[in-house]
Design an enzyme around this catalytic site. Structure first.
Site, short mmCIF file in Angstrom:
data_model
loop_
_atom_site.label_atom_id
_atom_site.label_comp_id
_atom_site.label_asym_id
_atom_site.label_seq_id
_atom_site.Cartn_x
_atom_site.Cartn_y
_atom_site.Cartn_z
N SER A 45 0.83 -1.20 0.00
CA SER A 45 0.00 0.00 0.00
C SER A 45 0.86 1.25 0.00
CB SER A 45 -0.96 0.00 1.18
OG SER A 45 -0.27 -0.03 2.41
N GLU A 46 2.05 1.17 0.63
CA GLU A 46 3.05 2.23 0.50
C GLU A 46 4.45 1.66 0.56
OE1 GLU A 46 -0.21 5.10 2.33
OE2 GLU A 46 0.84 3.52 3.39
N THR A 47 5.33 2.32 -0.18
CA THR A 47 6.77 2.07 -0.12
C THR A 47 7.44 3.40 0.17
OG1 THR A 47 6.64 0.24 -1.71
CG2 THR A 47 8.79 1.30 -1.42
#
Length: 224
Positions: A45-47
């Site tokens: 969902s996030e990096t």
């Protein structure tokens, strides 16, 4: 040679279960124009791409990407990378992200970050009558926008889920930015259970700032 990605789970429960996976990349491995592509490939969902600081530094700079877009701020990446830096023996007081300077500190097993509500995306808040109604919502209910579905689960406690199809996130396991928004909306400190069972704690502090905190666990690294 591949790009090394450390993975942590942010906002686990007290036993270390659940939590939202986060990819953490030393920014020197990936030029800025290529970072969105890497985040899309990883599919978390996030990096977060972090300029790893020198020993003794008090600030680290970072960029955050979903599979579809860069974010000026997000909660689970900032909590996760603050924990990761501390775990490497490089604790910092501040994470500099495009939205602004995020203060961070550790208390016991909890890592905390402090942010302004308007740094977070706008969420459509859907108040349900009970936790069963929250559990019954299908991710396919939302085709656009950012949606936070929630219900009271006790005094100062809510059950929630978050859907952000436009960011390439059909459903998010634990969302710090949404926790900040709902805390600002309800104007009270909260204990939040999101997704399968992730745990987020929030508290309102001075001058409109809100802190979010939780536990983080290291997961298996990957190479892309």
């Amino acid at each position: 040679m591949g790009i090394q990605v450390d993975v942590v789970r942010v906002f686990t429960d007290p036993t270390g279960r659940h939590g939202n996976p986060l990819g953490i990349v030393d920014a020197t491995q990936v030029a800025p124009p290529d970072r969105q592509r890497i985040a899309t490939t990883l599919g978390y969902s996030e990096t977060i791409f972090v300029d790893v600081p020198e020993a003794g530094a008090t600030t680290a700079t970072a960029q955050i990407f979903t599979p579809a877009a860069e974010l000026p701020f997000a909660g689970h990446p900032t909590v996760g990378v603050a924990w990761w830096l501390t775990d490497r023996g490089l604790p910092v007081d501040t994470l500099a992200v495009p939205a602004g300077d995020v203060a961070t500190h550790t208390t016991g097993d909890y890592t905390w970050v402090r942010a302004k509500p308007d740094w977070a995306p706008e969420f459509t808040l859907h108040c349900e009558p009970d936790t069963a109604a929250v559990a019954a919502v299908a991710a396919t209910s939302f085709e656009t926008g950012h949606h936070y579905v929630w219900a009271w689960a006790g005094e100062g406690t809510i059950r929630s889920r978050m859907f952000a199809p436009e960011l390439g996130v059909p459903e998010d396991e634990a969302t710090g930015a949404a926790a900040i928004r709902i805390t600002d909306h309800l104007r009270r400190d909260l204990h939040i259970t999101q997704g399968r069972g992730s745990k987020i704690v929030t508290r309102i502090v001075a001058d409109g700032w809100i802190e979010i905190g939780g536990q983080v666990r290291r997961d298996r690294p990957v190479t892309v």
